[in-house]
Structures are given as structure tokens and as C-alpha cells.
Design a protein around this motif. Structure first.
Motif, PDB file in Angstrom:
ATOM      1  N   GLU A 103       0.824  -1.214   0.000  1.00 37.83           N
ATOM      2  CA  GLU A 103       0.000   0.000   0.000  1.00 37.83           C
ATOM      3  C   GLU A 103       0.856   1.262   0.000  1.00 37.83           C
ATOM      4  O   GLU A 103       0.570   2.241   0.682  1.00 37.83           O
ATOM      5  N   GLY A 104       1.941   1.228  -0.774  1.00 38.16           N
ATOM      6  CA  GLY A 104       2.790   2.391  -0.909  1.00 38.16           C
ATOM      7  C   GLY A 104       3.824   2.574   0.184  1.00 38.16           C
ATOM      8  O   GLY A 104       4.667   3.470   0.108  1.00 38.16           O
ATOM      9  N   ARG A 105       3.804   1.739   1.202  1.00 36.86           N
ATOM     10  CA  ARG A 105       4.750   1.853   2.308  1.00 36.86           C
ATOM     11  C   ARG A 105       5.833   0.787   2.190  1.00 36.86           C
ATOM     12  O   ARG A 105       5.561  -0.361   1.863  1.00 36.86           O
ATOM     13  N   GLU A 106       7.073   1.190   2.460  1.00 38.70           N
ATOM     14  CA  GLU A 106       8.196   0.270   2.433  1.00 38.70           C
ATOM     15  C   GLU A 106       8.601  -0.107   3.851  1.00 38.70           C
ATOM     16  O   GLU A 106       8.708   0.756   4.725  1.00 38.70           O
ATOM     17  N   VAL A 107       8.823  -1.395   4.067  1.00 39.08           N
ATOM     18  CA  VAL A 107       9.239  -1.917   5.365  1.00 39.08           C
ATOM     19  C   VAL A 107      10.578  -2.620   5.175  1.00 39.08           C
ATOM     20  O   VAL A 107      10.674  -3.560   4.391  1.00 39.08           O
ATOM     21  N   THR A 108      11.621  -2.164   5.858  1.00 37.24           N
ATOM     22  CA  THR A 108      12.940  -2.771   5.718  1.00 37.24           C
ATOM     23  C   THR A 108      13.026  -4.067   6.515  1.00 37.24           C
ATOM     24  O   THR A 108      12.185  -4.350   7.378  1.00 37.24           O
ATOM     25  N   TYR A 109      14.088  -4.833   6.254  1.00 39.23           N
ATOM     26  CA  TYR A 109      14.287  -6.063   7.012  1.00 39.23           C
ATOM     27  C   TYR A 109      14.541  -5.780   8.489  1.00 39.23           C
ATOM     28  O   TYR A 109      14.114  -6.554   9.360  1.00 39.23           O
ATOM     29  N   ALA A 110      15.207  -4.678   8.788  1.00 33.02           N
ATOM     30  CA  ALA A 110      15.418  -4.320  10.195  1.00 33.02           C
ATOM     31  C   ALA A 110      14.085  -4.019  10.873  1.00 33.02           C
ATOM     32  O   ALA A 110      13.840  -4.460  12.009  1.00 33.02           O
ATOM     33  N   GLU A 111      13.206  -3.283  10.178  1.00 35.52           N
ATOM     34  CA  GLU A 111      11.897  -2.951  10.748  1.00 35.52           C
ATOM     35  C   GLU A 111      11.027  -4.190  10.905  1.00 35.52           C
ATOM     36  O   GLU A 111      10.372  -4.377  11.942  1.00 35.52           O
ATOM     37  N   LEU A 112      11.008  -5.040   9.891  1.00 39.59           N
ATOM     38  CA  LEU A 112      10.187  -6.246   9.956  1.00 39.59           C
ATOM     39  C   LEU A 112      10.679  -7.166  11.074  1.00 39.59           C
ATOM     40  O   LEU A 112       9.877  -7.753  11.808  1.00 39.59           O
ATOM     41  N   HIS A 113      11.981  -7.261  11.229  1.00 40.02           N
ATOM     42  CA  HIS A 113      12.537  -8.097  12.298  1.00 40.02           C
ATOM     43  C   HIS A 113      12.138  -7.547  13.667  1.00 40.02           C
ATOM     44  O   HIS A 113      11.663  -8.295  14.540  1.00 40.02           O
ATOM     45  N   ARG A 114      12.292  -6.265  13.840  1.00 39.62           N
ATOM     46  CA  ARG A 114      11.984  -5.649  15.135  1.00 39.62           C
ATOM     47  C   ARG A 114      10.496  -5.771  15.471  1.00 39.62           C
ATOM     48  O   ARG A 114      10.128  -6.171  16.586  1.00 39.62           O
ATOM     49  N   GLU A 115       9.629  -5.439  14.514  1.00 39.75           N
ATOM     50  CA  GLU A 115       8.191  -5.454  14.792  1.00 39.75           C
ATOM     51  C   GLU A 115       7.649  -6.869  14.918  1.00 39.75           C
ATOM     52  O   GLU A 115       6.753  -7.126  15.724  1.00 39.75           O
ATOM     53  N   SER A 116       8.186  -7.806  14.164  1.00 38.99           N
ATOM     54  CA  SER A 116       7.729  -9.195  14.312  1.00 38.99           C
ATOM     55  C   SER A 116       8.220  -9.776  15.635  1.00 38.99           C
ATOM     56  O   SER A 116       7.546 -10.633  16.226  1.00 38.99           O
ATOM     57  N   ASN A 117       9.373  -9.316  16.123  1.00 34.59           N
ATOM     58  CA  ASN A 117       9.814  -9.717  17.466  1.00 34.59           C
ATOM     59  C   ASN A 117       8.808  -9.246  18.505  1.00 34.59           C
ATOM     60  O   ASN A 117       8.424 -10.002  19.415  1.00 34.59           O
ATOM     61  N   ARG A 118       8.376  -7.987  18.384  1.00 34.09           N
ATOM     62  CA  ARG A 118       7.400  -7.449  19.346  1.00 34.09           C
ATOM     63  C   ARG A 118       6.095  -8.248  19.297  1.00 34.09           C
ATOM     64  O   ARG A 118       5.516  -8.578  20.336  1.00 34.09           O
ATOM     65  N   THR A 119       5.643  -8.522  18.106  1.00 29.98           N
ATOM     66  CA  THR A 119       4.393  -9.272  17.968  1.00 29.98           C
ATOM     67  C   THR A 119       4.547 -10.684  18.523  1.00 29.98           C
ATOM     68  O   THR A 119       3.633 -11.207  19.181  1.00 29.98           O
TER      69      THR A 119
END
Length: 527
Positions: free
Chosen positions: A29-45
């Protein structure tokens, strides 16, 4: 990315965060998520799932369309030892209820547009602890984001490569959806074997920007994302498949690889915006889910201007089994009627009803051996035993191998109908049609369609002494009982159904009879 010391999504996520932190993992949806961001947020989840009291192996359901948060949840389930259960948002209430009940889901995440579906089923689910709405643009941090807030972003232990991470529901010949349990290893072994043998018939590269036209709620879409994630490529995500949007994304996001059904490819080529300029970034298209029409193949080669690979797979195989290589897509070649040869690391054989291996050219049941295969059908040990026999999977497809090892698919043993890549199962629809008081007997079958690959038809025997149902009445009757895309688009009314001496309905005869003609009534109508 050759590290295979711990083949889990958990370990691979941590590796990418260290080695490729600024590479874009997701475009949604037009937003880019880096591997660092995905790793961090999936850790939180993942930590939030554990904080909620879920143990290893607990089922986590999701109903919604594609989004960055869906894939974050998918990675988080793998990290926490829980199992993601995607629920197809197109399903009717009863079908959603069955998936949630059978999976014993403890948490349900849902997009707000499906709130009414959730409200209708949640009170009847004994294992469901809570249902959490995903945030909308207008309600940031009101649901999912608030639920996971405060959870740490520290790394989790990788676990074991055999640990399940997803449960994809697919129907069988009984019409009851079965949960196909997939472990971490399903998304590593295919890539490893292809690399070990130095072939790139189907491949994912770290520099790829890849678009899957199959939804992540579908085993094919989920697996494609996980293979991209494995190598550190960029996944371009659509909310749902729309041909116009797919063409735009290929052009604007410089997509290099695409995974789609043949019907989806045709829809894209039919778009006004389709042009050599729009497709200039493509290097390879992998297609599967149904056979490709010869004329469409020729058109794809010409208009997409990239390599084509055909793949044969199923939810149970975990990954691809055979491939028709790009160099084998030659107009006029008899190989174009095949599903290609077995990919490295896999084995295929054809057996008769007694399990004896058949020689080249003889049609029988397709059996395969694959290190990526599923673990089991959830809570269905008998169905699991029938499918998994030793190291072999006994598929529901019939076909033969030629003398050079090319696989040719023939009639599907379980009569699955494939509409634009979506599997549809006749028994499920037949059971719904039989609930109509004016129906005495019914058989559902698929016929070829140039746009959708196949379309659903129903042969109906009317019940004497009752008001005779019309085509329109049956279509209205089915709405709400089954998903709209499963409702037949045409009916034929017969005096009786064709059957063999043992009473089995011969869907093959129905398909042949109505393959090239519109539905028509052949029953003797009473005045």
C-alpha cells in the motif's frame, strides 16, 4: 545467503536484520518496510503472543486481505512457536466457522471490514480467547498496534526446523476442509537443492522485487513470500489480486519476478496499460495452479518479454515439485503439454490402484517424495496416513511420466476445479445444492474457460413432486451458504446423472459433454 546452520524463519530474520537491515522486505500500500523494521516489529508481535499466554503450537487465526501487518504476523508466529491459520475472507459464515473451530484457534486477528463475520462466529468457538481488530488509517493504535505495545523487540530462540509455522486449509474429496500443517523446513529445502545442483529454473535472488498474484492466505502465496524472505528479496504486496493494480505495480515498483495463475496472466495482458514499457523490468514469470492455454503461452512469451517457468505443486508439497524450464517454452513443442521434469531433491513415480509403479506412458496416481512436504493434516490421522505413506505423498492427481521423465497431468483424481488459481471442490458445493428441496441429485464439475482457466458448472436432477428449481433460484439459494466464487455459473438439468457400474458419478463424462458448449437442459420437462 548460504547460511544453513539453522533453517528457521526465526534465524533467517535475525540474519537479514544484521546483514541487510536497510533492504526493503515489503512494499505494501505504498509503504516500504525494511528487514530491520520487519525483524523488530515481528519480534514485538511474537513476544506479545507469548505474553497473551499462547504456548508453542497454539493456533493464531487471521481473516483479512494483504497488508504489512499480515506478513509481520506470519513471521511473528514462526518466531513464537505458534501456528498461523489464514482464513480466506471470501468464505461463507459456515466455512469460516469450520476453519476456526477445527483449528482450535486461540486468538483471531481480523480486518475491520470483516467485523460482522467475526461477530457471527466468535461466541460459538470454545477455544477462542480474544479477537483483535487490525488498525485502520483512521484508528491507528486502536487495535493490533495497541495490543502489542510495550512488548520487547529482543530476539527469540530459533526453535527447530520441524516445528510447524502455518496451517493452510484445503478441502479433500469429502468436501471437509483439512488443515495442511507446514514446518519451517518447507521454505528452505527447495532453494537449497536448486542451488546445490546449480539450476535456476525457479529462483529467488536477493536483488529481486517479487510480486505474487496469489494471496498470502493461499498456500502458494504464503510459500512464495517465505521463499523471498529466505533469500532477502523484496516482496511487493497487493491487498487482493486486481489485474490493473498488478500491471501498475510491475511498472512502478520495477518488479523482476511474478508468481501467478495463467488466468491472472491473461487478465494482466488484457489491461489497457499492458505494454512492453510496463513490463520492461521483468526477468521471470513462474505460473501454476492450472494448465496454460497454448495461445496464451505464446502471447505471454511475446508480450511480457521475459522467461516463463511452469511449476507443479500443492499445499501438501510445501514447495514446487516439477518445472517446465524457460528454454522448454517453445511454440509447437509437445513438452508444452507437460508439467515439466522433477526438480532436484524431489522424486516422482506413477502407481496403479495396488501401489505398483507403472512404466512410462501409463496413467496412474502421481506420487512424490519431497523434503519440503507437509507434516500432517491437523487432527486427521487417517487422512494423513492415506496421503503420507513412508516417504511418499500419494497425490489426488492422475498423470503419467514419459520416457524422458516429463510429467503429464491427466484427470484429477479428486475432481478439483481450479478457477483463477483458487481450488474449488465439487462435493462441498454439491452438499449445499442438495439442501434445496427441489433437488434430487447433483454433480458439480469444471469446464475450461479462456479467461478463468475453469468455471464451475452443476448438473441437477430435479425432485419429482416439488416445484422445479430454476438456474436463478439455485444461484440465489446458494448465496450465503458457500462463498460466491464457488457458486456455479451455469446449470444443466438432466433426467439422471452418468454413473459407472458401481454407482460413482462420471464427472469426466459431464466435462466432456459440456466442455465447449453453454449449459443446456436435456431433461424431459413436464407440462
Amino acid at each position: 545467503m548460504s547460511d544453513t546452520t539453522n533453517q528457521t524463519i526465526t534465524a533467517r530474520s535475525a540474519l537479514h536484520a544484521r546483514q541487510r537491515p536497510d533492504v526493503v522486505a515489503l512494499v505494501a500500500e505504498g509503504r516500504e518496510v525494511t528487514y530491520a523494521e520487519l525483524h523488530r516489529e515481528s519480534n514485538r508481535t511474537a513476544h506479545a503472543l507469548l505474553r497473551a499466554g499462547l504456548g508453542r503450537g497454539a493456533r493464531v487465526a487471521y481473516i483479512g486481505k494483504e497488508s504489512e501487518h499480515y506478513y509481520e504476523l506470519a513471521v511473528a508466529c514462526a518466531k513464537s512457536g505458534t501456528v498461523l491459520v489464514p482464513v480466506n475472507w471470501r468464505l461463507a459464515k459456515g466455512e469460516v466457522d469450520h476453519v476456526l473451530r477445527d483449528s482450535q484457534a486461540e486468538i483471531l486477528f481480523f480486518e475491520r471490514e470483516f467485523l460482522r463475520v467475526v461477530q457471527r462466529v466468535r461466541d460459538d468457538l470454545p477455544t477462542l480467547r480474544t479477537a483483535i481488530g487490525m488498525d485502520t488509517a483512521e484508528e491507528r493504535a486502536a487495535g493490533f498496534l495497541a495490543w502489542k505495545s510495550g512488548a520487547p523487540d529482543t530476539d527469540l530462540e530459533p526453535g527447530d526446523t520441524e516445528e510447524p509455522i502455518a496451517q493452510m486449509y484445503t478441502s479433500g474429496t469429502t468436501g471437509l476442509p483439512k488443515g495442511v500443517v507446514l514446518p519451517h523446513r518447507s521454505f528452505f529445502t527447495f532453494i537449497d537443492n536448486m542451488r546445490r545442483h546449480g539450476v535456476d529454473w525457479i529462483d529467488w535472488r536477493p536483488e529481486d522485487r517479487s510480486l505474487t498474484c496469489f494471496p498470502g492466505l493461499h498456500a502458494g502465496g504464503y510459500a512464495w513470500f517465505m521463499h523471498c524472505f529466505n533469500v532477502g528479496a523484496t516482496s511487493v504486496v497487493m491487498r487482493m489480486f486486481v489485474a490493473e493494480e498488478a500491471v501498475r505495480l510491475i511498472r512502478d515498483e520495477a518488479v523482476t519476478t511474478v508468481w501467478a495463475a495463467p488466468a491472472m496472466l491473461q487478465m494482466m495482458l488484457d489491461e489497457p496499460a499492458a505494454s512492453p514499457e510496463a513490463f520492461r523490468s521483468l526477468r521471470k514469470i513462474v505460473y501454476g495452479g492450472s494448465p496454460i492455454d497454448y495461445e496464451l503461452m505464446v502471447r505471454c512469451v511475446k508480450e511480457f518479454g521475459c522467461e516463463l517457468s511452469q511449476a507443479y505443486a500443492s499445499a501438501e508439497t510445501g514447495s514446487f515439485v516439477t518445472c517446465l524450464r524457460p528454454d522448454e517454452h517453445v511454440p509447437g513443442s509437445p513438452l508444452m503439454a507437460s508439467a515439466g521434469r522433477v526438480c532436484p531433491g524431489n522424486e516422482v513415480k506413477i502407481v496403479d490402484d495396488e501401489g505398483n509403479t507403472l512404466p512410462p506412458g501409463r496413467i496412474g496416481r502421481i506420487c512424490l517424495r519431497s523434503p519440503a512436504r507437509f507434516t500432517e493434516y491437523w487432527r486427521q490421522p487417517e487422512a494423513s496416513r492415506k496421503m503420507i505413506r513412508g516417504d511418499w505423498l500419494y497425490m489426488s492427481d492422475a498423470g503419467y511420466l514419459d520416457e524422458n521423465g516429463y510429467l503429464f497431468l491427466r484427470d484429477r483424481i479428486n475432481d478439483t476445479i481450479i478457477v483463477a488459481g483458487q481450488n474449488i471442490y465439487p462435493v462441498e458445493i454439491e452438499n449445499a445444492i442438495r439442501e434445496h428441496p427441489g433437488v434430487a441429485d447433483v454433480a458439480v464439475f469444471g469446464v475450461s474457460d479462456p479467461r478463468w482457466g475453469e468455471v464451475v458448472r452443476a448438473a441437477v436432477v430435479r425432485r419429482p413432486g416439488h416445484e422445479e428449481p430454476t438456474e436463478r433460484q439455485l444461484m440465489v439459494f446458494l448465496r450465503g451458504r458457500i462463498a460466491d466464487y464457488k457458486i456455479p455459473n451455469g446449470y444443466v438439468f438432466l433426467d439422471s446423472l452418468p454413473r459407472n457400474p458401481t454407482g460413482k458419478v462420471l464427472r469426466r463424462v459431464l466435462r466432456e459433454e459440456y466442455a465447449s458448449s453453454p449449459p443446456r437442459t436435456t431433461a424431459n420437462r413436464q407440462p
